[in-house]
Design a protein around this motif. Structure first.
Motif, PDB file in Angstrom:
ATOM      1  N   ALA A 153       1.044  -0.956   0.229  1.00 55.97           N
ATOM      2  CA  ALA A 153      -0.341   0.340   0.022  1.00 55.97           C
ATOM      3  C   ALA A 153       1.112   1.446  -0.009  1.00 55.97           C
ATOM      4  CB  ALA A 153      -1.095  -0.290   1.494  1.00 55.97           C
ATOM      5  N   LEU A 154       1.880   1.574   0.811  1.00 63.06           N
ATOM      6  CA  LEU A 154       3.089   2.486   0.645  1.00 63.06           C
ATOM      7  C   LEU A 154       3.322   2.381  -0.812  1.00 63.06           C
ATOM      8  CD1 LEU A 154       5.190   4.743   2.283  1.00 63.06           C
ATOM      9  CD2 LEU A 154       6.139   2.236   2.530  1.00 63.06           C
ATOM     10  N   ALA A 155       3.920   1.653  -1.546  1.00 62.27           N
ATOM     11  CA  ALA A 155       4.366   1.696  -2.631  1.00 62.27           C
ATOM     12  C   ALA A 155       2.989   2.613  -3.851  1.00 62.27           C
ATOM     13  CB  ALA A 155       4.586   0.569  -2.981  1.00 62.27           C
ATOM     14  N   ALA A 156       2.212   1.724  -3.253  1.00 62.34           N
ATOM     15  CA  ALA A 156       0.702   2.339  -4.625  1.00 62.34           C
ATOM     16  C   ALA A 156       0.649   3.940  -3.982  1.00 62.34           C
ATOM     17  CB  ALA A 156      -0.693   1.217  -3.962  1.00 62.34           C
ATOM     18  N   LEU A 157       1.000   3.714  -2.446  1.00 57.41           N
ATOM     19  CA  LEU A 157       0.511   5.494  -2.825  1.00 57.41           C
ATOM     20  C   LEU A 157       1.286   6.261  -3.347  1.00 57.41           C
ATOM     21  CD1 LEU A 157      -0.867   7.208  -1.024  1.00 57.41           C
ATOM     22  CD2 LEU A 157       0.559   7.313   0.883  1.00 57.41           C
ATOM     23  N   ALA A 158       3.173   6.081  -2.971  1.00 56.38           N
ATOM     24  CA  ALA A 158       3.692   6.485  -3.602  1.00 56.38           C
ATOM     25  C   ALA A 158       3.479   6.914  -5.224  1.00 56.38           C
ATOM     26  CB  ALA A 158       5.226   5.883  -2.830  1.00 56.38           C
ATOM     27  N   ALA A 159       3.386   5.700  -5.765  1.00 47.84           N
ATOM     28  CA  ALA A 159       3.118   5.392  -7.211  1.00 47.84           C
ATOM     29  C   ALA A 159       2.074   6.453  -7.486  1.00 47.84           C
ATOM     30  CB  ALA A 159       3.698   3.987  -7.811  1.00 47.84           C
ATOM     31  N   ALA A 160       1.256   6.468  -7.159  1.00 45.98           N
ATOM     32  CA  ALA A 160       0.347   7.238  -7.344  1.00 45.98           C
ATOM     33  C   ALA A 160       0.243   8.845  -7.065  1.00 45.98           C
ATOM     34  CB  ALA A 160      -1.639   7.478  -6.293  1.00 45.98           C
ATOM     35  N   GLN A 161       1.468   9.292  -6.438  1.00 43.46           N
ATOM     36  CA  GLN A 161       1.282  10.483  -6.184  1.00 43.46           C
ATOM     37  C   GLN A 161       2.670  10.549  -7.359  1.00 43.46           C
ATOM     38  OE1 GLN A 161       2.624  12.848  -2.345  1.00 43.46           O
ATOM     39  NE2 GLN A 161       0.233  11.784  -2.240  1.00 43.46           N
ATOM     40  N   VAL A 162       3.920   9.767  -7.702  1.00 45.70           N
ATOM     41  CA  VAL A 162       4.239  10.565  -8.917  1.00 45.70           C
ATOM     42  C   VAL A 162       3.776  10.685 -10.801  1.00 45.70           C
ATOM     43  CG1 VAL A 162       6.083   9.457 -10.294  1.00 45.70           C
ATOM     44  CG2 VAL A 162       6.199   9.248  -7.777  1.00 45.70           C
ATOM     45  N   ARG A 163       2.737   9.668 -10.331  1.00 47.63           N
ATOM     46  CA  ARG A 163       1.593  10.721 -10.736  1.00 47.63           C
ATOM     47  C   ARG A 163       1.456  11.759 -11.495  1.00 47.63           C
ATOM     48  NH1 ARG A 163       0.906   5.436 -10.576  1.00 47.63           N
ATOM     49  NH2 ARG A 163      -2.046   5.418  -9.629  1.00 47.63           N
ATOM     50  N   MET A 164       1.378  12.067 -10.098  1.00 49.67           N
ATOM     51  CA  MET A 164       0.593  13.339 -10.096  1.00 49.67           C
ATOM     52  C   MET A 164       1.521  14.725 -10.239  1.00 49.67           C
ATOM     53  SD  MET A 164      -2.046  12.836  -6.536  1.00 49.67           S
ATOM     54  CE  MET A 164      -2.463  14.062  -6.262  1.00 49.67           C
ATOM     55  N   LEU A 165       3.111  14.467  -9.938  1.00 52.83           N
ATOM     56  CA  LEU A 165       3.993  15.129 -10.711  1.00 52.83           C
ATOM     57  C   LEU A 165       4.741  15.364 -11.964  1.00 52.83           C
ATOM     58  CD1 LEU A 165       5.641  14.109  -6.855  1.00 52.83           C
ATOM     59  CD2 LEU A 165       3.819  16.256  -7.221  1.00 52.83           C
ATOM     60  N   SER A 166       3.421  16.314 -12.617  1.00 53.79           N
ATOM     61  CA  SER A 166       4.136  16.270 -14.205  1.00 53.79           C
ATOM     62  C   SER A 166       5.142  16.896 -14.682  1.00 53.79           C
ATOM     63  CB  SER A 166       3.237  16.840 -14.853  1.00 53.79           C
ATOM     64  OG  SER A 166       2.752  18.262 -14.422  1.00 53.79           O
ATOM     65  N   ASN A 167       5.639  17.761 -13.236  1.00 54.67           N
ATOM     66  CA  ASN A 167       6.785  18.560 -13.871  1.00 54.67           C
ATOM     67  C   ASN A 167       7.856  17.814 -13.380  1.00 54.67           C
ATOM     68  OD1 ASN A 167       5.875  19.951 -15.484  1.00 54.67           O
ATOM     69  ND2 ASN A 167       5.341  21.201 -13.600  1.00 54.67           N
ATOM     70  N   VAL A 168       8.647  16.804 -12.876  1.00 48.40           N
ATOM     71  CA  VAL A 168       9.207  16.043 -11.826  1.00 48.40           C
ATOM     72  C   VAL A 168       9.960  14.829 -13.507  1.00 48.40           C
ATOM     73  CG1 VAL A 168       9.655  14.433 -10.607  1.00 48.40           C
ATOM     74  CG2 VAL A 168       8.644  16.105  -9.717  1.00 48.40           C
ATOM     75  N   THR A 169      11.343  15.247 -12.876  1.00 47.45           N
ATOM     76  CA  THR A 169      12.623  14.394 -13.558  1.00 47.45           C
ATOM     77  C   THR A 169      13.065  13.481 -12.244  1.00 47.45           C
ATOM     78  OG1 THR A 169      13.529  16.432 -15.266  1.00 47.45           O
ATOM     79  CG2 THR A 169      14.616  14.082 -14.711  1.00 47.45           C
TER      80      THR A 169
END
Length: 480
Positions: A88-104
């Motif tokens: 669940a921790l991994a899923a939460l992190a992955a979902a947040q990354v998808r919200m960060l469109s300007n991150v490299t």
């Protein structure tokens, strides 16, 4: 992290609210797995370990300010109940990354040097944008998503360290935060017993370049054949760093000073600049080149890269930390972890740093080497026993191969009449003094009886031995 209501967190983790949890309550971070690290607005993730069960600290975490607990069973606190807290921790992190469109996202892996390279690269990216990087070696299935969840909408770069304890581990980590740049340092003998051979280690490390998109960049060590061979495993563009002519980013004219710090000319396709590292050991050159190559791909000017590399000091603990006691004893604390390759690098740096002085070392038998363990530990013993030390302390269990190799090399060196161990060390023909002690505290006690003003000591061993405690005690015993 990006502020999220509990209802949204439950949705992202496929969880269910429990314990009178308010679905509108907002988690603002940080996300933590240690109840002692809870801050107001935190999400506490209850991990059940071998010795401690995080669920037992759920109520304490909420009293300290946590909005809720991510748990696998009901607790006496507002909670999001999930089948597997780590997943669940991994899923939460992955979902947040998808919200960060300007991150490299930049991933760093290798058998040795990951943390130092990550620290250097994070320093470089911070020059051009808000950067998130792991603290220390947060590089596994828990540390990786916890690092990712520190990002927010202002974050522009994530510099992530990826460790592999088996085939498929790095692949899973790249699914949490898909990298645009992948840096592979080397393929060595760390965890050799787990993987079964260097080719398997190369397969695991290469999962990072396989995860890169066609628009991404693989930054590969041209001087390591197994890393260089990973170019065929990616559709991304490949750039090389190293010391040879085939490397686009390379070091020329490397010089090491009396303290073991390297300086060199950094050559890039767009020019050169001088780098004078404050980091100890010539092996730091390769880490600096890897960071420089990734930063160059991001568009940083070579002068800026050289300036930052030259200003960098160690930022993760117990990695070639060099401290001078008031009485002139120099303590090299490289106790965070060890493998055959990093042992060789440490002794090489220590030979330079301790030149002309009585030198001592504290080491321990290496772990996770499988069937090759006895032979590689005997080789470690020969390395240390033949290093011209005044004294060698081998701490902890499974020391027999190390002791045998050390005695063999020390006797051979004594019969050959050298090398000398500096003023006051064993005279030619006298072997290095070698002792075996049970633990880190006993090693410190032995050193206290040996050390005199002006001596130098190297402390390095596998993480499980906790030899940083030896360094702590030796430094605490400094005389005024």
């Amino acid at each position: 992290m990006i502020p999220l209501p509990l209802a949204r967190i439950a949705e992202m983790t496929s969880g269910a609210l429990s314990g009178m949890a308010d679905p509108r309550a907002v988690v603002r971070g940080p996300v933590v797995i240690d109840s002692r690290a809870v801050e107001p607005g935190s999400l506490f993730v209850a991990i059940k370990g071998a010795r401690v069960d995080g669920h037992d600290f759920a109520a304490q975490a909420v009293r300290a300010g946590a909005v809720a607990v991510l748990a696998t069973r009901p607790v006496e606190a507002p909670a999001v109940i999930v089948p597997d807290a780590a997943a669940a921790l991994a899923a939460l992190a992955a979902a947040q990354v998808r919200m960060l469109s300007n991150v490299t996202v930049i991933g760093v892996t290798g058998s040795a040097g990951k943390t130092s390279t990550k620290d250097l690269l994070a320093r470089l990216t911070a020059r051009v944008g808000a950067t998130i990087a792991p603290k220390g070696s947060f590089n596994n299935e828990l540390g990786h998503p916890l690092t990712v969840l520190r990002a927010d909408l202002d974050t522009r770069y994530m510099v992530l360290e990826l460790a592999a304890r088996n085939i498929g581990h790095i692949k899973e980590l790249t699914r949490i935060a898909p990298p645009q740049i992948g840096v592979v340092l080397n393929v060595g003998t760390a965890h050799l017993g787990v993987f079964g051979g260097k080719e398997a280690i190369a397969k695991a490390k290469g999962e990072l370049v396989e995860a890169l998109p066609r628009s991404g960049v693989a930054v590969l060590n041209a001087d390591d054949p197994l890393v260089r061979g990973m170019a065929s495993r990616t559709d991304a563009r490949v750039t090389y760093y190293g010391r040879g002519e085939q490397a686009a980013i390379r070091a020329e004219g490397v010089v090491v000073d009396a303290r073991g710090r390297a300086s060199f000319t950094l050559r890039t396709p767009s020019g050169t600049a001088h780098v004078a590292l404050k980091l100890y050991g010539e092996h730091a050159v390769e880490n600096a080149l890897a960071a420089a190559a990734a930063a160059y791909e991001l568009g940083l000017p070579v002068a800026t890269i050289a300036e930052e590399l030259s200003a960098a000091t160690p930022s993760s603990r117990w990695r070639m930390e060099v401290t001078d006691r008031p009485d002139g004893v120099t303590v090299v604390n490289d106790a965070y972890n060890a493998n055959p390759d990093s042992m060789k690098a440490a002794f090489s740096a220590f030979e330079v740093l301790g030149k002309g002085r009585r030198r001592f070392a504290v080491i321990a038998a290496l772990r996770e080497l499988g069937d090759d363990g006895p032979a590689l530990n005997a080789e470690l013993g020969r390395l240390a026993g033949g290093a011209g030390l005044a004294g060698l302390i081998i701490a902890g269990p499974d020391a027999e191969p190390v002791l045998a190799g050390a005695h063999e090399a020390a006797q051979r060196a004594a019969q050959a009449g050298g090398p000398p161990a500096g003023p006051g060390g064993p005279a030619p023909g006298a072997p290095t003094r070698i002792v075996h002690v049970p633990d880190a505290e006993a090693a410190a006690a032995e050193l206290a009886a040996w050390l005199r003003p002006g001596d130098a000591v190297l402390i390095k061993g596998p993480r499980a031995m906790g030899l940083e405690r030896t360094a702590e005690l030796v430094l605490g015993g400094a005389t005024q």
